[in-house]
Write an enzyme that holds these catalytic residues in place. Structure first.
Site, PDB file in Angstrom:
ATOM      1  N   HIS A 373     -26.402 -19.487  -3.627  1.00 51.55           N
ATOM      2  CA  HIS A 373     -25.428 -19.816  -2.570  1.00 51.55           C
ATOM      3  C   HIS A 373     -24.021 -19.334  -2.867  1.00 51.55           C
ATOM      4  O   HIS A 373     -23.084 -19.772  -2.195  1.00 51.55           O
ATOM      5  CB  HIS A 373     -25.345 -21.333  -2.366  1.00 51.55           C
ATOM      6  CG  HIS A 373     -26.590 -21.950  -1.822  1.00 51.55           C
ATOM      7  ND1 HIS A 373     -26.796 -22.146  -0.476  1.00 51.55           N
ATOM      8  CD2 HIS A 373     -27.693 -22.405  -2.440  1.00 51.55           C
ATOM      9  CE1 HIS A 373     -27.976 -22.724  -0.295  1.00 51.55           C
ATOM     10  NE2 HIS A 373     -28.532 -22.882  -1.485  1.00 51.55           N
ATOM     11  N   LYS A 564     -13.325 -27.345   6.661  1.00 54.20           N
ATOM     12  CA  LYS A 564     -14.199 -26.955   5.558  1.00 54.20           C
ATOM     13  C   LYS A 564     -13.551 -27.388   4.260  1.00 54.20           C
ATOM     14  O   LYS A 564     -12.399 -27.837   4.262  1.00 54.20           O
ATOM     15  CB  LYS A 564     -14.416 -25.437   5.553  1.00 54.20           C
ATOM     16  CG  LYS A 564     -13.091 -24.629   5.616  1.00 54.20           C
ATOM     17  CD  LYS A 564     -13.337 -23.136   5.630  1.00 54.20           C
ATOM     18  CE  LYS A 564     -13.764 -22.601   6.964  1.00 54.20           C
ATOM     19  NZ  LYS A 564     -15.042 -21.914   6.933  1.00 54.20           N
ATOM     20  N   ARG A 565     -14.285 -27.280   3.126  1.00 51.68           N
ATOM     21  CA  ARG A 565     -13.664 -27.586   1.848  1.00 51.68           C
ATOM     22  C   ARG A 565     -12.429 -26.716   1.641  1.00 51.68           C
ATOM     23  O   ARG A 565     -12.355 -25.585   2.132  1.00 51.68           O
ATOM     24  CB  ARG A 565     -14.669 -27.335   0.710  1.00 51.68           C
ATOM     25  CG  ARG A 565     -15.693 -28.429   0.579  1.00 51.68           C
ATOM     26  CD  ARG A 565     -15.083 -29.772   0.226  1.00 51.68           C
ATOM     27  NE  ARG A 565     -14.663 -29.810  -1.149  1.00 51.68           N
ATOM     28  CZ  ARG A 565     -15.247 -30.515  -2.109  1.00 51.68           C
ATOM     29  NH1 ARG A 565     -16.287 -31.279  -1.827  1.00 51.68           N
ATOM     30  NH2 ARG A 565     -14.799 -30.501  -3.350  1.00 51.68           N
ATOM     31  N   LYS A 570     -11.164 -19.502   0.795  1.00 50.50           N
ATOM     32  CA  LYS A 570     -11.342 -19.782   2.218  1.00 50.50           C
ATOM     33  C   LYS A 570     -10.035 -19.591   3.001  1.00 50.50           C
ATOM     34  O   LYS A 570     -10.016 -19.553   4.210  1.00 50.50           O
ATOM     35  CB  LYS A 570     -11.883 -21.186   2.427  1.00 50.50           C
ATOM     36  CG  LYS A 570     -13.298 -21.378   1.841  1.00 50.50           C
ATOM     37  CD  LYS A 570     -13.797 -22.790   2.052  1.00 50.50           C
ATOM     38  CE  LYS A 570     -15.087 -23.108   1.320  1.00 50.50           C
ATOM     39  NZ  LYS A 570     -16.296 -22.674   2.032  1.00 50.50           N
ATOM     40  N   THR A 672     -21.668 -22.194   7.388  1.00 49.78           N
ATOM     41  CA  THR A 672     -22.526 -22.779   8.412  1.00 49.78           C
ATOM     42  C   THR A 672     -21.663 -23.465   9.475  1.00 49.78           C
ATOM     43  O   THR A 672     -22.082 -23.601  10.622  1.00 49.78           O
ATOM     44  CB  THR A 672     -23.512 -23.805   7.804  1.00 49.78           C
ATOM     45  OG1 THR A 672     -22.789 -24.616   6.863  1.00 49.78           O
ATOM     46  CG2 THR A 672     -24.652 -23.107   7.096  1.00 49.78           C
ATOM     47  N   LYS A 676     -21.825 -23.826  13.700  1.00 52.46           N
ATOM     48  CA  LYS A 676     -21.707 -25.070  14.469  1.00 52.46           C
ATOM     49  C   LYS A 676     -20.599 -24.944  15.521  1.00 52.46           C
ATOM     50  O   LYS A 676     -20.748 -25.402  16.661  1.00 52.46           O
ATOM     51  CB  LYS A 676     -21.434 -26.251  13.536  1.00 52.46           C
ATOM     52  CG  LYS A 676     -22.608 -26.520  12.591  1.00 52.46           C
ATOM     53  CD  LYS A 676     -22.227 -27.415  11.414  1.00 52.46           C
ATOM     54  CE  LYS A 676     -23.271 -27.318  10.311  1.00 52.46           C
ATOM     55  NZ  LYS A 676     -22.821 -27.895   9.030  1.00 52.46           N
TER      56      LYS A 676
HETATM   57  C1  F58 Z   1     -22.060 -23.021   0.125  1.00 47.40           C
HETATM   58  N1  F58 Z   1     -21.989 -23.442  -1.232  1.00 47.40           N
HETATM   59  C2  F58 Z   1     -21.465 -21.655   0.342  1.00 47.40           C
HETATM   60  N2  F58 Z   1     -21.735 -25.039  -2.850  1.00 47.40           N
HETATM   61  O1  F58 Z   1     -20.140 -21.624  -0.117  1.00 47.40           O
HETATM   62  C3  F58 Z   1     -21.519 -21.351   1.830  1.00 47.40           C
HETATM   63  O2  F58 Z   1     -21.048 -20.070   2.086  1.00 47.40           O
HETATM   64  C4  F58 Z   1     -22.949 -21.492   2.336  1.00 47.40           C
HETATM   65  O3  F58 Z   1     -22.992 -21.401   3.726  1.00 47.40           O
HETATM   66  C5  F58 Z   1     -23.532 -22.838   1.943  1.00 47.40           C
HETATM   67  O4  F58 Z   1     -23.424 -23.017   0.543  1.00 47.40           O
HETATM   68  C6  F58 Z   1     -24.979 -22.981   2.319  1.00 47.40           C
HETATM   69  O5  F58 Z   1     -25.712 -21.887   1.883  1.00 47.40           O
HETATM   70  C7  F58 Z   1     -21.725 -24.724  -1.525  1.00 47.40           C
HETATM   71  O6  F58 Z   1     -21.548 -25.560  -0.654  1.00 47.40           O
HETATM   72  C8  F58 Z   1     -21.480 -26.254  -3.359  1.00 47.40           C
HETATM   73  O7  F58 Z   1     -20.988 -27.135  -2.698  1.00 47.40           O
HETATM   74  C9  F58 Z   1     -21.865 -26.454  -4.816  1.00 47.40           C
HETATM   75  C10 F58 Z   1     -21.853 -27.901  -5.187  1.00 47.40           C
HETATM   76  C11 F58 Z   1     -22.141 -28.117  -6.641  1.00 47.40           C
HETATM   77  C12 F58 Z   1     -21.270 -27.317  -7.559  1.00 47.40           C
HETATM   78  C13 F58 Z   1     -21.236 -25.886  -7.188  1.00 47.40           C
HETATM   79  C14 F58 Z   1     -20.981 -25.627  -5.717  1.00 47.40           C
END
Ligand code: F58
Length: 838
Positions: A373, A564-565, A570, A672, A676
């Site tokens: 991811h 978003k985060r 970003k 994602t 949405k």
């Molecule tokens: C996200 N990763 C990607 N990681 O940033 C985003 O582009 C993608 O759409 C999504 O995954 C789904 O595929 C993400 O959310 C985390 O939150 C992890 C949590 C645990 C530590 C490392 C990052």
């Protein structure tokens, strides 16, 4: 524990009040649950009591489907997807279950006849925030789609006592508050202590020879932790399938260590209990870097071992020989957090079930599949060898052996390429030694996928290039998707009803059917309705903002939303530069004709991520100045909505006109939220990053606001030597923006507050804000222009929705089923097994 067959119980008639769907029956069941489960009666019941009574009423209706599903899967020993994820960001269950059961309207009427308001009760639910962001939410969307597509599946994860922190904003800064989502109880789960398992940690290993003269290894752990499963039913949309989300809590094996207890070390004994319970205490709130924390690795082995042992239990219970584990289960690893499964499955098969290495390895590879991811190098998990050995001594031995065989393979394929061996090894030996979890996942899996076409391509060309050259056949793309049930039907009933009134409701299960909306794009009446709905939803958000933030917002302004985060890649601060650009234009010329905009932000920053928190502070500081400057005359408003969550997202997506997807190209794996927003009729301003590329391809370039450098251009610019100061000096508006911040204009004259942020932009600008600034501003100017032509905007909005069919998580799951999982649906008939045998 043994299950005792009991034919009397099997023949029990399940009472109608537990399954009936009529308004009368729902009312009766609701009052019954209020009395017998919640122990309250209307006169003294709180809102939470009512919520709980309703939740139990709905759960009863799920149970019938859940048990039927379990019985059929067990009888047929159906092939099952096991989705391993450290995070499941489920969002509130009640509304979603009402939608999927198809009883939203009946329940609304039932509670209203009892003098209650359904929306009020829905608001009451504390959502399980067991995830950081996209990755955890994706897992939740996939569970919804698997159930809807009638795919046998189990989600396995951790039942964190404290999920993602609640965010407060004080003096513009983020403040974290512990999330006590369980404090009023969780009506959706059922504990299954009879399926507890034990997980070993620490200690050392010993070699011995078994009775057949074979070399064996015994692991003498320092500590053993008990895992107790808590199951939540996951109902499909208008199907009878109810799959299971199984989350593990950690407990001490006995409530006290009796050895210590008897020797008088009472506190020591209680301490040991607390140490065990810590494993499922709290979700790590970082959304990028892995920090090499011992507790996090312990969490990973904890839930992975519990889950694999549970699968082996199921294999035995269904009389499947263990040699066929991979035929019964396919195990999808959601990023590398569960990648220790490679070594743990090997260990279980070899050490605990007497299997030979080669057979165990073949089963492991055939069972496991890995989803990546991230493209951020700092997010690739690595564990210091010393830490790894001290917690998982046996796993380290197994990993060394896997590595030995693997490197032999690499040597055979690329003879004499020692540099490649060094790069690909499961152990990073460049300095302090580390175990590389992504490499372990690649070697131990039969499939490796990225989450958007561009992302998969970049994995192949860059991050996992050596592995792509080694195993090209393992690589495949699975573009992410989102569930239209939660993110349209539940969250946007007005648009849902309008769409269904025109094209029927088949699109809810077959999102591509939205295409039929294109036939109405020139129908003025339809366009008018479309616009009125968006406007009504915006009015609702205006009221919410007024209440939450005390800011009055113009509902006719462009609702320009970035939710978003918070992360530098970003680029929420690029958005901030645009706001200040507009502000400067107004200050220079107070009568300037500007399309009114409301900038809305939502999102959390990792507690230890200073720069992200400073960006939040900057946005709030800009809000303070801009919202109160008489020159602005309500043409611009800036709103930071605190404590972004799934519940909250459902309120925000439908109200957006413009969706900000402005990451530096080559950094966002997919995104994602972009899907949405677009599904709810927002237009996107975005870079060619992640799934934006595919969204633009689908909706048409003319219906999408694209800007900025492409991924190859980003690499080229960095390779040439990027000098942000050149942009600062040559771009008048950009310079004015930076100077305005530096002057203390947004910080009560404090010129130091934002200096770290400005220094980082002026001297490094790792994410190329300055390089993309002008293109972004020009594109935003175009957005403002287009928005003035309301008919054109509406048309673009309709076409966006009509062409979003590809981005349903149902499509993603179908692709996983076909290309990776090799699994078929198993429809569930009600009444086949336990129900109502007369
Ligand atoms: C996200 N990763 C990607 N990681 O940033 C985003 O582009 C993608 O759409 C999504 O995954 C789904 O595929 C993400 O959310 C985390 O939150 C992890 C949590 C645990 C530590 C490392 C990052």
């Amino acid at each position: 524990m043994q299950t005792v067959p009991n034919h009397q119980v099997e023949n029990l008639q399940i009472e109608d009040d537990r399954t009936g769907l009529s308004v009368e029956c729902l009312k009766r069941a609701f009052l019954d649950n209020l009395f017998y489960v919640q122990g309250k009666f209307p006169k003294i019941a709180t809102k939470n009591d009512y919520y709980m009574a309703l939740a139990y009423t709905v759960r009863d209706r799920l149970l019938q489907r859940w048990i039927n599903t379990a019985v059929i899967y067990t009888e047929r020993a159906s092939r099952t997807v096991s989705y391993l994820s450290a995070e499941f960001l489920m969002g509130p269950h009640l509304g979603n279950n009402l939608v999927n059961l198809g009883i939203y309207d009946q329940v609304k009427q039932a509670v209203s006849e009892l003098g209650l308001d359904l929306e009020d009760l829905l608001e009451q639910e504390e959502e399980p925030g067991l995830g950081n962001g996209g990755l955890g939410r994706l897992a939740a969307c996939y569970l919804d789609s698997m159930a809807t597509l009638e795919i046998p599946s189990l989600g396995y994860g951790i039942r964190y006592e404290f999920g993602i922190f609640d965010q407060d904003i004080r003096d513009g800064w983020q403040v974290e508050i512990t999330d006590k989502w369980l404090h009023c109880g969780n009506p959706w789960e059922i504990a299954r202590p009879e399926w507890e398992v034990y997980v070993k940690l620490g200690g050392h290993t010993e070699a011995y020879t078994d009775e057949h003269g074979r070399y064996r290894v015994r692991w003498i752990p320092y500590q053993v932790v008990k895992g107790v499963p808590h199951d939540t039913p996951i109902l499909g949309y208008k199907t009878n399938t109810a799959n299971t989300l199984r989350l593990w809590t950690a407990e001490a094996p006995e409530s006290f260590d009796f050895g210590a207890f008897n020797s008088g070390d009472y506190l020591g004994a209680v301490q040991a209990k607390m140490v065990s319970e810590n494993l499922s205490k709290v979700l790590y709130p970082n959304d990028d870097s892995s920090q090499g924390k011992r507790l996090r690795l312990a969490q990973q082995i904890f839930f992975v071992s519990c889950s694999l042992q549970d699968m082996i239990r199921i294999v035995f219970r269904q009389n499947v020989p263990l040699e066929k584990f991979h035929e019964k289960f396919v195990v999808q690893l959601n990023d590398t957090h569960p990648a220790i499964a490679v070594a743990e499955l090997m260990r279980l098969l070899i050490d605990e079930h007497d299997m030979g290495w080669d057979q165990a390895w073949s089963i492991t590879q055939k069972s496991l599949a890995y989803t990546n991811h991230t493209l951020l190098p700092e997010a690739l998990e690595r564990w210091p060898i010393s830490l790894f050995r001290s917690l998982l001594p046996r796993h380290l031995e197994i990993i060394y052996e896997i590595n030995y065989h693997f490197l032999e393979e690499v040597k055979a394929k690329f003879p004499g390429d020692s540099d490649r061996l060094r790069r690909m090894s499961l152990i990073d030996e460049s300095g302090e030694k580390y175990v590389r979890m992504a490499h372990l996942a690649c070697v131990g899996s039969h499939s490796i996928n990225g989450v958007a076409a561009l992302h998969t391509k970049l994995l192949q060309q860059d991050v996992l290039r050596d592995f792509y050259q080694m195993y090209p056949e393992k690589f495949n793309n699975k573009t992410n998707g989102v569930t239209p049930r939660r993110f349209m039907v539940l969250s946007n009933p007005r648009l849902t009803n309008l769409i269904s009134s025109k094209i029927g409701d088949s699109w809810i299960k077959h999102l591509k059917d939205l295409k039929k909306l294109e036939a109405f794009v020139d129908d003025p009446e339809f366009c008018h309705q479309w616009r009125s709905i968006k406007s009504a939803i915006k009015h609702d958000l205006v009221a919410y903002i007024q209440k939450q933030n005390g800011i009055s917002v113009n509902p006719d302004s462009i609702f320009d939303i970035q939710a978003k985060r918070f992360h530098e890649y970003k680029r929420q601060h690029l958005n901030a530069l645009h706001i200040i650009t507009l502000y400067n234009r107004i200050k220079a010329n107070p009568d300037i004709d500007i399309t009114p905009r409301t900038f809305i932000f939502g999102g959390k920053a990792a507690p230890g991520y200073y720069m992200a928190k400073l960006i939040i502070k900057l946005l709030n500081s800009i809000a303070d100045v801009v919202n109160n400057d008489p020159d602005v005359r309500d043409r611009l408003k800036v709103v930071f909505l605190k404590d972004y969550s799934v519940k909250f997202a459902q309120r925000v997506y439908p109200a957006a006109d413009l969706s900000e997807q402005i990451s530096m190209a080559g950094k966002e794996a997919s995104g994602t939220g972009n899907m949405k927003f677009a599904l709810n009729g927002a237009l996107t301003i975005g870079t060619l990053d992640g799934a934006n590329v595919e969204i633009r391809d689908e909706v048409g370039a003319e219906n999408f606001f694209i800007f900025g450098l492409t991924a190859p251009e980003v690499y080229a610019l960095k390779a040439r030597g990027y000098r942000p100061l050149d942009y600062y000096h040559s771009n008048r508006e950009l310079k004015a923006v930076i100077d305005r911040i530096a002057s203390g204009h947004f910080s009560h004259g404090d010129t130091q507050l934002f200096k770290p942020l400005l220094d980082s932009l002026l001297h490094r600008d790792e994410y190329l804000l300055f390089a993309d600034y002008q293109a972004y501003i020009d594109c935003q100017d175009n957005v403002s222009q287009v928005y003035r032509d309301r008919d054109r905007w509406t048309r673009m909005s309709i076409l966006n929705v009509a062409r979003m069919g590809k981005f349903s998580s149902d499509r993603s799951i179908r692709d996983y089923c076909q290309d990776i999982w090799n699994i078929q649906s198993v429809p569930i008939e009600l009444g086949e097994c336990i129900q109502a045998k007369e």
